[in-house]
Design an enzyme around this catalytic site. Structure first.
Site, PDB file in Angstrom:
ATOM      1  N   ASP A  67       0.739  -1.299  -0.047  1.00  0.00           N
ATOM      2  CA  ASP A  67      -0.099   0.160   0.071  1.00  0.00           C
ATOM      3  C   ASP A  67       0.747   1.319  -0.016  1.00  0.00           C
ATOM      4  O   ASP A  67       0.555   2.157   0.918  1.00  0.00           O
ATOM      5  CB  ASP A  67      -0.893  -0.215   1.211  1.00  0.00           C
TER       6      ASP A  67
ATOM      7  N   ASN B  71      -6.299 -11.856   8.044  1.00  0.00           N
ATOM      8  CA  ASN B  71      -6.452 -10.361   8.200  1.00  0.00           C
ATOM      9  C   ASN B  71      -7.766 -10.223   9.200  1.00  0.00           C
ATOM     10  O   ASN B  71      -8.702 -10.272   8.378  1.00  0.00           O
ATOM     11  CB  ASN B  71      -6.001  -9.459   7.279  1.00  0.00           C
TER      12      ASN B  71
END
Length: 355
Positions: free
Chosen positions: A118, A252
């Site tokens: 990211d 996650n």
């Protein structure tokens, strides 16, 4: 074959409290979850402000959680995202990185994640730069295992649209350059993979020159769209036959620490039962184990509203009824549902750009 299972706290938005983390570890360790990677995007000392040392109070809280993991028989690790370090890996950056590694080493890390996810990545020599950084870190860290997350951690072209076109042969070059002892993370054909196949994982293994360390983006529910839904259903699309094709399987988790236990338990059951796995029955067993029979029944009866319709799809009348239903329970999961209904977990685009 059940691979090594673990928890990745790697989402955007409001992070867990220390007690939520410890409770999650204690709840899932008996089911086979053997590692916890602490890497919330909101912890700026691991990401955009990684050059700044942790304040003493935060470092002490991390140390206490690390000890809670060890007492539960769970490997404790941290995911360090040295934001855009590959744009200037000079002497000053190395000094700051060495200081941060010394702080993290004081926690007694079993695992150290080096995450390049990211952030902008359209550099022709990106893989070479990242290989240099990961090796530099691995030579200095006392962590028993180093796990790298690539900038392009999926086949999904959404990363190229958001962070720039991935360099040619990026994954192959990263795999060829990194020491074989260093694991490499992968989220699948998509950022939030609907399924993993043995064929896909075999192809990625060839590209990486090692089995992928799965970063599974379920039941995570961060982001402007997903944060408006609760992800509660059992795992599907992860057949037990993928076990031999992966190095580990980390999930996650969702922004709701207690509710995340429900799908997490079903993944362990999926690997255990193999071809005999039934997702609906697994959901019911997990929900009862986490919530108790009455609250589990209430969640199952409203699953279409909580998971599918979400905040944008329920009417004010439905929201009021849901609020009344779950307010009747004195349970942390019920309180998570109430907070979600009130918008406490909603994430805007600004948080994705600033965390």
């Amino acid at each position: 074959m059940t691979p090594e299972l673990g928890i990745i706290e790697g989402f955007f938005g409001r992070p867990y409290s220390w007690e939520e983390r410890a409770s999650l570890v204690r709840a899932l360790a008996p089911a086979g979850y053997g590692f916890y990677l602490y890497a919330p995007k909101a912890d700026a000392h691991l990401r955009r402000r990684w050059r700044e040392p942790y304040p003493d109070a935060e470092l002490q809280a991390l140390a206490a959680f690390a000890e809670a993991c060890r007492q539960a028989g769970v490997r404790f690790g941290v995911g360090l995202s040295p934001y855009e370090l590959f744009l200037g890996f000079d002497a000053e950056a190395k000094a700051s990185l060495a200081a941060k590694l010394a702080q993290l080493d004081s926690l007694g890390l079993a695992d150290l994640g080096v995450f390049f996810d990211d952030m902008k990545g359209d550099l022709p020599d990106l893989a070479d730069r990242q290989v240099e950084i990961v090796h530099w870190i691995a030579e200095r860290s006392t962590a028993a295992r180093v796990i790298a997350c690539p900038s392009y951690y999926t086949d999904d072209p959404v990363l190229d649209r958001v962070f720039g076109q991935r360099p040619a042969n990026y994954l192959e070059n990263l795999g060829a350059g990194l020491d074989p002892a260093i694991q490499i993370m992968w989220t699948g054909e998509e950022v939030c993979a609907r399924e993993f196949s043995a064929g896909h994982l075999a192809r990625v293994t060839e590209q990486m020159r090692r089995k992928p360390f799965l970063w599974d983006n379920y039941p995570v529910n961060d982001g402007p769209r997903m944060s408006r839904h609760l992800h509660l259903r059992a795992f599907t699309g992860r057949p037990s036959t993928i076990g031999p094709h992966i190095a580990a399987h980390g999930i996650n988790t969702a922004s709701q620490a207690v509710l995340s236990q429900i799908p997490a338990l079903t993944l362990a059951e999926s690997y255990r039962d193999g071809a005999d796995y039934h997702c609906l029955a697994a959901f019911r067993r997990a929900a009862v184990a986490v919530l108790g029979p009455d609250l589990a029944d209430g969640v199952e009866r409203t699953l279409l509203l909580l998971e599918d319709a979400g905040l944008d799809g329920i009417t004010p009348e439905q929201k009021a009824r849901l609020h009344a239903r779950f307010a009747a329970f004195d349970h942390p999961a019920a309180r998570e549902i109430l907070a979600w209904l009130d918008g406490a977990f909603v994430i805007g685009a600004e948080e994705l750009q600033t965390q």
